[in-house]
Motif scaffolding. Sequence first.
Motif, PDB file in Angstrom:
ATOM      1  N   LYS A  77      -7.412 -19.702   0.051  1.00 54.58           N
ATOM      2  CA  LYS A  77      -7.357 -19.686  -1.411  1.00 54.58           C
ATOM      3  C   LYS A  77      -7.326 -18.268  -1.975  1.00 54.58           C
ATOM      4  O   LYS A  77      -7.138 -18.089  -3.175  1.00 54.58           O
ATOM      5  N   LEU A  78      -7.540 -17.276  -1.116  1.00 54.19           N
ATOM      6  CA  LEU A  78      -7.475 -15.880  -1.548  1.00 54.19           C
ATOM      7  C   LEU A  78      -6.337 -15.204  -0.780  1.00 54.19           C
ATOM      8  O   LEU A  78      -6.498 -14.818   0.376  1.00 54.19           O
ATOM      9  N   GLU A  79      -5.193 -15.074  -1.440  1.00 59.74           N
ATOM     10  CA  GLU A  79      -4.023 -14.459  -0.823  1.00 59.74           C
ATOM     11  C   GLU A  79      -3.878 -13.022  -1.303  1.00 59.74           C
ATOM     12  O   GLU A  79      -4.445 -12.627  -2.341  1.00 59.74           O
ATOM     13  N   TYR A  80      -3.094 -12.246  -0.554  1.00 59.75           N
ATOM     14  CA  TYR A  80      -2.859 -10.855  -0.941  1.00 59.75           C
ATOM     15  C   TYR A  80      -1.417 -10.489  -0.631  1.00 59.75           C
ATOM     16  O   TYR A  80      -0.744 -11.135   0.179  1.00 59.75           O
ATOM     17  N   LYS A  81      -0.970  -9.417  -1.265  1.00 58.10           N
ATOM     18  CA  LYS A  81       0.365  -8.874  -0.989  1.00 58.10           C
ATOM     19  C   LYS A  81       0.328  -7.370  -1.194  1.00 58.10           C
ATOM     20  O   LYS A  81      -0.181  -6.882  -2.213  1.00 58.10           O
ATOM     21  N   ILE A  82       0.860  -6.642  -0.220  1.00 57.24           N
ATOM     22  CA  ILE A  82       1.039  -5.188  -0.328  1.00 57.24           C
ATOM     23  C   ILE A  82       2.496  -4.895  -0.018  1.00 57.24           C
ATOM     24  O   ILE A  82       3.015  -5.331   1.017  1.00 57.24           O
ATOM     25  N   GLU A  83       3.166  -4.176  -0.899  1.00 57.27           N
ATOM     26  CA  GLU A  83       4.554  -3.786  -0.650  1.00 57.27           C
ATOM     27  C   GLU A  83       4.714  -2.303  -0.933  1.00 57.27           C
ATOM     28  O   GLU A  83       4.300  -1.819  -2.001  1.00 57.27           O
ATOM     29  N   LEU A  84       5.303  -1.603   0.011  1.00 58.74           N
ATOM     30  CA  LEU A  84       5.502  -0.159  -0.101  1.00 58.74           C
ATOM     31  C   LEU A  84       6.993   0.142  -0.176  1.00 58.74           C
ATOM     32  O   LEU A  84       7.792  -0.458   0.548  1.00 58.74           O
ATOM     33  N   GLY A  85       7.356   1.087  -1.026  1.00 58.30           N
ATOM     34  CA  GLY A  85       8.734   1.538  -1.139  1.00 58.30           C
ATOM     35  C   GLY A  85       8.878   2.920  -0.539  1.00 58.30           C
ATOM     36  O   GLY A  85       8.124   3.835  -0.883  1.00 58.30           O
ATOM     37  N   LEU A  86       9.872   3.104   0.346  1.00 55.00           N
ATOM     38  CA  LEU A  86       9.999   4.365   1.073  1.00 55.00           C
ATOM     39  C   LEU A  86      11.222   5.186   0.692  1.00 55.00           C
ATOM     40  O   LEU A  86      11.267   6.381   0.966  1.00 55.00           O
ATOM     41  N   SER A  87      12.246   4.564   0.106  1.00 53.93           N
ATOM     42  CA  SER A  87      13.443   5.334  -0.256  1.00 53.93           C
ATOM     43  C   SER A  87      13.194   6.141  -1.523  1.00 53.93           C
ATOM     44  O   SER A  87      12.266   5.865  -2.290  1.00 53.93           O
ATOM     45  N   ASN A  88      14.041   7.158  -1.759  1.00 58.26           N
ATOM     46  CA  ASN A  88      13.904   7.945  -2.983  1.00 58.26           C
ATOM     47  C   ASN A  88      14.043   7.077  -4.224  1.00 58.26           C
ATOM     48  O   ASN A  88      13.366   7.289  -5.240  1.00 58.26           O
TER      49      ASN A  88
ATOM     50  N   GLU B 289       1.521  -9.425   3.760  1.00 56.37           N
ATOM     51  CA  GLU B 289       0.967 -10.491   2.935  1.00 56.37           C
ATOM     52  C   GLU B 289       0.297 -11.539   3.801  1.00 56.37           C
ATOM     53  O   GLU B 289       0.529 -11.616   5.000  1.00 56.37           O
ATOM     54  N   GLY B 290      -0.564 -12.339   3.179  1.00 54.13           N
ATOM     55  CA  GLY B 290      -1.280 -13.380   3.901  1.00 54.13           C
ATOM     56  C   GLY B 290      -2.491 -13.819   3.114  1.00 54.13           C
ATOM     57  O   GLY B 290      -2.509 -13.731   1.882  1.00 54.13           O
ATOM     58  N   PHE B 291      -3.545 -14.292   3.821  1.00 53.65           N
ATOM     59  CA  PHE B 291      -4.781 -14.646   3.133  1.00 53.65           C
ATOM     60  C   PHE B 291      -5.941 -13.871   3.755  1.00 53.65           C
ATOM     61  O   PHE B 291      -5.885 -13.439   4.908  1.00 53.65           O
ATOM     62  N   ALA B 292      -7.014 -13.706   2.970  1.00 54.68           N
ATOM     63  CA  ALA B 292      -8.197 -12.986   3.416  1.00 54.68           C
ATOM     64  C   ALA B 292      -9.416 -13.871   3.213  1.00 54.68           C
ATOM     65  O   ALA B 292      -9.668 -14.335   2.087  1.00 54.68           O
ATOM     66  N   TYR B 293     -10.135 -14.142   4.285  1.00 50.87           N
ATOM     67  CA  TYR B 293     -11.365 -14.938   4.290  1.00 50.87           C
ATOM     68  C   TYR B 293     -11.101 -16.422   4.071  1.00 50.87           C
ATOM     69  O   TYR B 293     -11.595 -17.268   4.798  1.00 50.87           O
TER      70      TYR B 293
ATOM     71  N   LEU C 110      -1.775 -12.562   8.474  1.00 50.13           N
ATOM     72  CA  LEU C 110      -0.933 -11.424   8.103  1.00 50.13           C
ATOM     73  C   LEU C 110       0.513 -11.726   8.442  1.00 50.13           C
ATOM     74  O   LEU C 110       0.817 -12.195   9.545  1.00 50.13           O
ATOM     75  N   LYS C 111       1.381 -11.484   7.484  1.00 47.67           N
ATOM     76  CA  LYS C 111       2.816 -11.483   7.754  1.00 47.67           C
ATOM     77  C   LYS C 111       3.337 -10.091   7.425  1.00 47.67           C
ATOM     78  O   LYS C 111       3.167  -9.607   6.302  1.00 47.67           O
ATOM     79  N   PHE C 112       3.927  -9.455   8.405  1.00 49.91           N
ATOM     80  CA  PHE C 112       4.526  -8.134   8.203  1.00 49.91           C
ATOM     81  C   PHE C 112       6.041  -8.277   8.216  1.00 49.91           C
ATOM     82  O   PHE C 112       6.610  -8.916   9.101  1.00 49.91           O
ATOM     83  N   SER C 113       6.697  -7.698   7.230  1.00 53.74           N
ATOM     84  CA  SER C 113       8.160  -7.731   7.190  1.00 53.74           C
ATOM     85  C   SER C 113       8.679  -6.394   6.671  1.00 53.74           C
ATOM     86  O   SER C 113       7.962  -5.636   6.007  1.00 53.74           O
TER      87      SER C 113
END
Length: 393
Positions: free
Chosen positions: A87-98, A80-84, A45-48
Amino acid sequence: MKRLGALVALTLCIASFNLASAQSINKSKFGKGLQFIAADSSFSLKFSTRFQMLYQGAINNSSEQLEDRFLIRRARLKFEGFAYSPKLEYKIELGLSNSDIGNDDPARFNNADNIILDAVAMWNFAPGWELWVGQTKLPGNRERIISSQKMQFVDRSLLNSRFNIDRDAGLQLHHTHTVGTAIVRESGSISMGEGRDITVNNAGGYDYTAKVEVMPFGEFEGGGAYVGSDIYREETPKLAIAAAYNYNDNASREGGQLGDFLSDQRDLSTVFVDYMFKYKGFSSMGEYANKSAPNGPVVLRTDEGAVEETFVTGNAFNIQAGYLFPSNWEIAGRYTTYNPDEVTSLNAQEQYTLGLSKYIVGHSLKVQSDVTLQDTPGRENTFLFRVQMEVAL
């Protein structure tokens, strides 16, 4: 809904920090996020996080009144990072401003908040092949794919705001291979066609995208084909040329994946052609876009014949270039022309932009400014000026 989204984002942050304390942290430094790998190497996991503080003002030729404001242009959380398996990477990005969130049409989609920007899994199932599943940017124009953190100017061009195909939920297939010294990338997607965070049944047909990109002189340093400015100072000339085609079957929104929902649907076809060139601090990028609706873009007119609802069709061209000095100051210029189809009654525009940026820690800590002359036929010229600070941890 907004409170729920903020609560979810906060929960994810707390969970990531608690998890980080129980794992071995590695490679963490400014601009690279908080990175760690599970003790059994089953995931990473990389959190930024990052935000942009913007000041913008506008004034026209005849008015002495300044219209200006401060705002948080973007505020993001990224996981973002890898799961299991790596070769299986993922990315989640959330937007918080209006500006990040926005809203769908409240009458049709219950005023849904668009908090989720990206939620995608990327499976490297064979050498050179990746299957993406989820919601993320479509393989469209280069300027849109470039992260808003890594832009050469304060914000993207008029071409992008009018014609980009943005994000969508569905499947994407990516392939990369070499032909001699050249790198060739092909990508395609099948998606919903109505943009991000749509939770109801598909109102029209699906959206189809295909793209081909060639880098005749090899790969850019640090993925620089999709990074604004030559911050890596390429030692040899690097060039990327790409073409993409998008077909949105029975689109419901005025821009396809973006804009207001209209009272009728149209098929939309969009063509993109672009390039990126970099060498020893100099960079140049150009794009052309053309969007059409074969059955006509206008959906609704008033009794007097004025256009009341229309899809945004026409063409646009954008070209920009800049030079990054050894002191990490950069000066850059941009020219954009936007030519909507006459039947839409939308206003054509030309923009001339001059930018000045200081990169303190690359694109992770920087201050950018630009001044734009906006020429709209039949109206007075407007001057726009902006200053923005980016902080990305």
